[in-house]
Design a protein around this motif. Structure first.
Motif, PDB file in Angstrom:
ATOM      1  N   ARG A 261       0.799  -1.227   0.000  1.00 32.22           N
ATOM      2  CA  ARG A 261       0.000   0.000   0.000  1.00 32.22           C
ATOM      3  C   ARG A 261       0.833   1.280   0.000  1.00 32.22           C
ATOM      4  O   ARG A 261       0.305   2.361  -0.245  1.00 32.22           O
ATOM      5  CB  ARG A 261      -0.961   0.009   1.180  1.00 32.22           C
ATOM      6  CG  ARG A 261      -0.327   0.158   2.548  1.00 32.22           C
ATOM      7  CD  ARG A 261      -1.394   0.314   3.627  1.00 32.22           C
ATOM      8  NE  ARG A 261      -0.841   0.568   4.932  1.00 32.22           N
ATOM      9  CZ  ARG A 261      -0.614  -0.357   5.851  1.00 32.22           C
ATOM     10  NH1 ARG A 261      -0.923  -1.625   5.588  1.00 32.22           N
ATOM     11  NH2 ARG A 261      -0.089  -0.045   7.030  1.00 32.22           N
ATOM     12  N   THR A 262       2.133   1.167   0.281  1.00 30.44           N
ATOM     13  CA  THR A 262       2.987   2.360   0.302  1.00 30.44           C
ATOM     14  C   THR A 262       3.197   2.887  -1.114  1.00 30.44           C
ATOM     15  O   THR A 262       3.497   2.129  -2.031  1.00 30.44           O
ATOM     16  CB  THR A 262       4.343   2.030   0.946  1.00 30.44           C
ATOM     17  OG1 THR A 262       4.125   1.688   2.313  1.00 30.44           O
ATOM     18  CG2 THR A 262       5.291   3.222   0.867  1.00 30.44           C
ATOM     19  N   ARG A 263       3.054   4.178  -1.261  1.00 28.33           N
ATOM     20  CA  ARG A 263       3.263   4.804  -2.571  1.00 28.33           C
ATOM     21  C   ARG A 263       4.628   5.510  -2.645  1.00 28.33           C
ATOM     22  O   ARG A 263       5.205   5.624  -3.705  1.00 28.33           O
ATOM     23  CB  ARG A 263       2.136   5.808  -2.859  1.00 28.33           C
ATOM     24  CG  ARG A 263       0.780   5.114  -3.067  1.00 28.33           C
ATOM     25  CD  ARG A 263       0.844   4.176  -4.259  1.00 28.33           C
ATOM     26  NE  ARG A 263      -0.360   3.365  -4.434  1.00 28.33           N
ATOM     27  CZ  ARG A 263      -0.493   2.120  -4.009  1.00 28.33           C
ATOM     28  NH1 ARG A 263       0.507   1.528  -3.365  1.00 28.33           N
ATOM     29  NH2 ARG A 263      -1.600   1.451  -4.229  1.00 28.33           N
ATOM     30  N   LYS A 264       5.133   5.991  -1.531  1.00 32.99           N
ATOM     31  CA  LYS A 264       6.438   6.649  -1.507  1.00 32.99           C
ATOM     32  C   LYS A 264       7.306   5.945  -0.467  1.00 32.99           C
ATOM     33  O   LYS A 264       7.126   6.109   0.731  1.00 32.99           O
ATOM     34  CB  LYS A 264       6.293   8.128  -1.161  1.00 32.99           C
ATOM     35  CG  LYS A 264       7.620   8.884  -1.154  1.00 32.99           C
ATOM     36  CD  LYS A 264       7.412  10.347  -0.780  1.00 32.99           C
ATOM     37  CE  LYS A 264       8.729  11.121  -0.774  1.00 32.99           C
ATOM     38  NZ  LYS A 264       8.532  12.547  -0.389  1.00 32.99           N
ATOM     39  N   PHE A 265       8.262   5.162  -0.965  1.00 34.82           N
ATOM     40  CA  PHE A 265       9.134   4.373  -0.098  1.00 34.82           C
ATOM     41  C   PHE A 265      10.522   4.991  -0.102  1.00 34.82           C
ATOM     42  O   PHE A 265      11.066   5.335  -1.149  1.00 34.82           O
ATOM     43  CB  PHE A 265       9.200   2.930  -0.619  1.00 34.82           C
ATOM     44  CG  PHE A 265      10.108   2.026   0.175  1.00 34.82           C
ATOM     45  CD1 PHE A 265       9.647   1.376   1.302  1.00 34.82           C
ATOM     46  CD2 PHE A 265      11.422   1.815  -0.226  1.00 34.82           C
ATOM     47  CE1 PHE A 265      10.488   0.531   2.032  1.00 34.82           C
ATOM     48  CE2 PHE A 265      12.259   0.984   0.491  1.00 34.82           C
ATOM     49  CZ  PHE A 265      11.785   0.345   1.624  1.00 34.82           C
TER      50      PHE A 265
END
Length: 290
Positions: free
Chosen positions: A111-115
Motif C-alpha cells: 500500500r505504500t506509494r512513496k518508499f
C-alpha cells in the motif's frame, strides 16, 4: 538502549505514564487511595506513574474504574497496545520462523506509494537478488538461532514482494553508503551478481538510487542506523536486539529530514553507477566458493 529506541519507545511509555497520573489527580485520589481501591501495593502505582512498569490492560481497566472514567478504557487500551507494538525483540518476532515475519509486512509494502530507504552496510531487501537474500537470511537464522528453518520460503516471499518495483503507482528512493557495495555477503560470486542486479534495477523508472561516496565530508551528517520509511505514516528501524516502529509525527519528520540530508550527500545516475562498477571491478573474476 540506542538513542532511537529510547526516543520512540520510551517517550511513548512516559507519555502513557504521565497521562495515568493526570487521570488519578483529576479524580482527586492519592496514589495510596488508588492502590487500595485497585487491590495492589502502592509501590506498583508509583512504578507505573514513573514509567518503571508498563501497565497491563487489566491494570488500565482497574485504574479507570477507580478513577470513575470507564469511558477512557478503549482509548487507553489502544494506547498501551501501540506502545507494546512499537518495540519488537527479534527473539519474539522470529519465534515462528522468518517467512511469517516477512509475510507480516507484505501489506505495508503493497500500500505504500512513496518508499524511502537508507542502508549503511547492506543492500536493501527490495533490491536484493535471491542468492544475496538467501545468504543474509541464513546468517540471521544462524546468528540469532532461529528455531524454524524456513529460509527458502522467506526468500520466496521477499522476491515476490519486488513486483512493486515495476508498478507505476509506487516510487522508491534508496540511499546507500558506498561501504554497502563491498561488504561480503555469501561470497564474491553472490556479491558480483548482486552488484550487476543493482545496476539493472537502478534504471527502473520508479527507482532513484543514490550512493554516498566514502570520500564525502561527513561533518554535516554522520551515518546512522538503517531505516525504511513508508509514505509519511511509519518508519522501521532495525537494531541489534529488535525492530523499532516509529509512527509519531514529530519523529517521522526527523527521519524524513535525515533522509533528505543523507540524500544530498549521495551520487546519482552515472556517478552512482561508476561507484557500483568500481566495486564490481575489485572482485575476483572467478569465485571458487571462497
Amino acid at each position: 538502549m540506542s538513542e532511537s529506541q529510547f526516543s520512540s519507545a520510551q517517550s511513548a511509555h512516559h507519555a502513557l505514564a504521565n497521562r495515568l497520573q493526570e487521570i488519578r489527580l483529576d479524580a482527586g485520589l492519592t496514589a495510596r487511595a488508588l492502590s487500595t481501591a485497585a487491590g495492589w501495593h502502592e509501590a506498583k502505582t508509583s512504578r507505573i506513574e514513573h514509567a518503571k512498569q508498563r501497565p497491563s490492560e487489566t491494570d488500565l481497566r482497574a485504574w479507570c474504574y477507580v478513577c470513575s472514567v470507564p469511558k477512557l478504557i478503549p482509548e487507553l487500551v489502544a494506547e498501551v497496545r501501540a506502545v507494546n507494538s512499537m518495540w519488537l525483540e527479534w527473539r519474539r518476532a522470529e519465534r515462528t520462523g522468518l517467512k511469517q515475519l516477512n509475510v507480516a509486512v507484505r501489506d505495508i509494502y503493497e500500500r505504500t506509494r512513496k518508499f524511502r530507504s537508507y542502508c549503511q552496510t547492506m543492500i536493501p531487501g527490495l533490491l536484493q537478488t535471491p542468492q544475496y537474500t538467501t545468504a543474509v537470511l541464513e546468517s540471521v537464522r544462524d546468528r540469532r538461532q532461529v528455531a524454524i528453518d524456513d529460509v527458502a520460503a522467506a526468500v520466496a516471499e521477499r522476491v515476490e514482494r519486488q513486483h512493486i518495483l515495476r508498478e507505476s503507482d509506487h516510487t522508491f528512493a534508496f540511499v546507500l553508503e558506498e561501504a554497502a557495495l563491498r561488504y561480503q555477503v555469501g561470497g564474491h560470486a553472490v556479491l558480483a551478481d548482486q552488484l550487476r542486479h543493482l545496476l539493472d534495477v537502478s534504471t527502473l523508472p520508479s527507482v532513484t538510487l543514490g550512493v554516498i561516496p566514502t570520500t564525502v565530508d561527513r561533518s554535516t551528517r554522520w551515518p546512522v542506523e538503517d531505516f525504511y520509511m513508508f509514505d509519511n505514516s511509519q518508519a522501521n528501524v532495525e537494531l541489534v536486539s529488535g525492530f523499532l516502529t516509529v509512527t509519531h509525527p514529530r519523529e517521522l519528520a526527523m527521519y524524513a529530514e535525515t533522509f533528505t540530508a543523507l540524500s544530498s550527500l549521495a551520487a546519482y545516475g552515472a556517478a552512482a553507477r561508476r561507484l557500483i562498477t568500481d566495486a564490481l571491478a575489485e572482485l575476483p573474476a572467478v569465485d571458487d566458493g571462497g
